[in-house]
Design an enzyme around this catalytic site. Structure first.
Site, PDB file in Angstrom:
ATOM      1  N   LYS A  41      41.136  50.739  38.472  1.00 21.47           N
ATOM      2  CA  LYS A  41      39.854  50.856  39.164  1.00 21.47           C
ATOM      3  C   LYS A  41      38.764  50.056  38.469  1.00 21.47           C
ATOM      4  O   LYS A  41      38.611  50.139  37.251  1.00 21.47           O
ATOM      5  CB  LYS A  41      39.463  52.338  39.203  1.00 21.47           C
ATOM      6  N   GLY A  46      38.564  51.715  30.577  1.00 16.85           N
ATOM      7  CA  GLY A  46      39.754  50.941  30.217  1.00 16.85           C
ATOM      8  C   GLY A  46      39.894  49.673  31.042  1.00 16.85           C
ATOM      9  O   GLY A  46      40.241  48.610  30.525  1.00 16.85           O
ATOM     10  N   CYS A  47      39.602  49.774  32.326  1.00 14.54           N
ATOM     11  CA  CYS A  47      39.741  48.620  33.215  1.00 14.54           C
ATOM     12  C   CYS A  47      38.682  47.566  32.912  1.00 14.54           C
ATOM     13  O   CYS A  47      38.954  46.366  32.976  1.00 14.54           O
ATOM     14  CB  CYS A  47      39.664  49.068  34.669  1.00 14.54           C
ATOM     15  N   THR A  48      37.483  48.011  32.573  1.00 16.22           N
ATOM     16  CA  THR A  48      36.424  47.074  32.208  1.00 16.22           C
ATOM     17  C   THR A  48      36.809  46.336  30.930  1.00 16.22           C
ATOM     18  O   THR A  48      36.716  45.098  30.859  1.00 16.22           O
ATOM     19  CB  THR A  48      35.077  47.809  32.033  1.00 16.22           C
ATOM     20  N   ASN A  51      39.633  43.784  31.685  1.00 18.08           N
ATOM     21  CA  ASN A  51      39.124  42.616  32.389  1.00 18.08           C
ATOM     22  C   ASN A  51      38.276  41.733  31.479  1.00 18.08           C
ATOM     23  O   ASN A  51      38.366  40.509  31.529  1.00 18.08           O
ATOM     24  CB  ASN A  51      38.335  43.037  33.636  1.00 18.08           C
TER      25      ASN A  51
END
Length: 156
Positions: A41, A46-48, A51
């Protein structure tokens, strides 16, 4: 039980949507290696981090003849905001709600948290050869140091 593509198989050439609304698919990257990183998401911690880590190394991946593509089921407009907010340079794509690339690879799966089950993206990374063959798969990825590890494999 269904079987999903694995190392040595061709990556399914399923179209996804770029933040600008155009179509992007694995065959668009033919002639160079491709790292596809699936994440749950946009704009979650974690995703930020993942990326940002891939974006920080985008130049090194490019120098190694390797394209990057981050994939989640977030809508294109959300991807555009995520890119702008964090200055991301690794391209993103929105996978289809149903029947997308993540479904075809088996990374869209049932998960559970706090006793609740739901469908979600398993954080995983796929290295695809210049001719579209899956070279390596990282499953259940831990974000810390992952982009650097993938770059190490790409550089050989």
């Amino acid at each position: 039980m269904s079987t999903f593509p694995g190392v040595g198989d061709k990556i399914p050439d399923i179209a996804m949507t770029a933040p600008d609304g155009s179509t992007v698919k694995p065959s668009d990257f033919a002639g160079r290696r491709l790292v596809i990183f699936f994440y749950p998401k946009d704009d979650t911690p974690g995703c930020t981090t993942e990326n940002k880590d891939f974006s920080a190394l985008a130049g090194e991946f490019a120098a190694a003849g390797t394209a990057l593509l981050g994939v989640s089921k977030d809508p294109p407009k959300k991807h555009a905001k995520f890119i702008d907010k964090h200055g991301l340079t690794a391209p993103l794509a929105s996978d289809a709600e149903e029947g997308g690339l993540s479904d075809a690879l088996g990374v869209w799966k049932e998960k559970s948290m706090y006793g609740r089950t739901y469908m979600g993206m398993e954080r995983s990374t796929w290295l695809v050869s210049a001719d579209g063959v899956i070279e390596r798969i990282w499953e259940k990825v831990k974000v810390k140091g992952h982009a650097q590890e993938v770059l190490g494999v790409v550089k050989g």
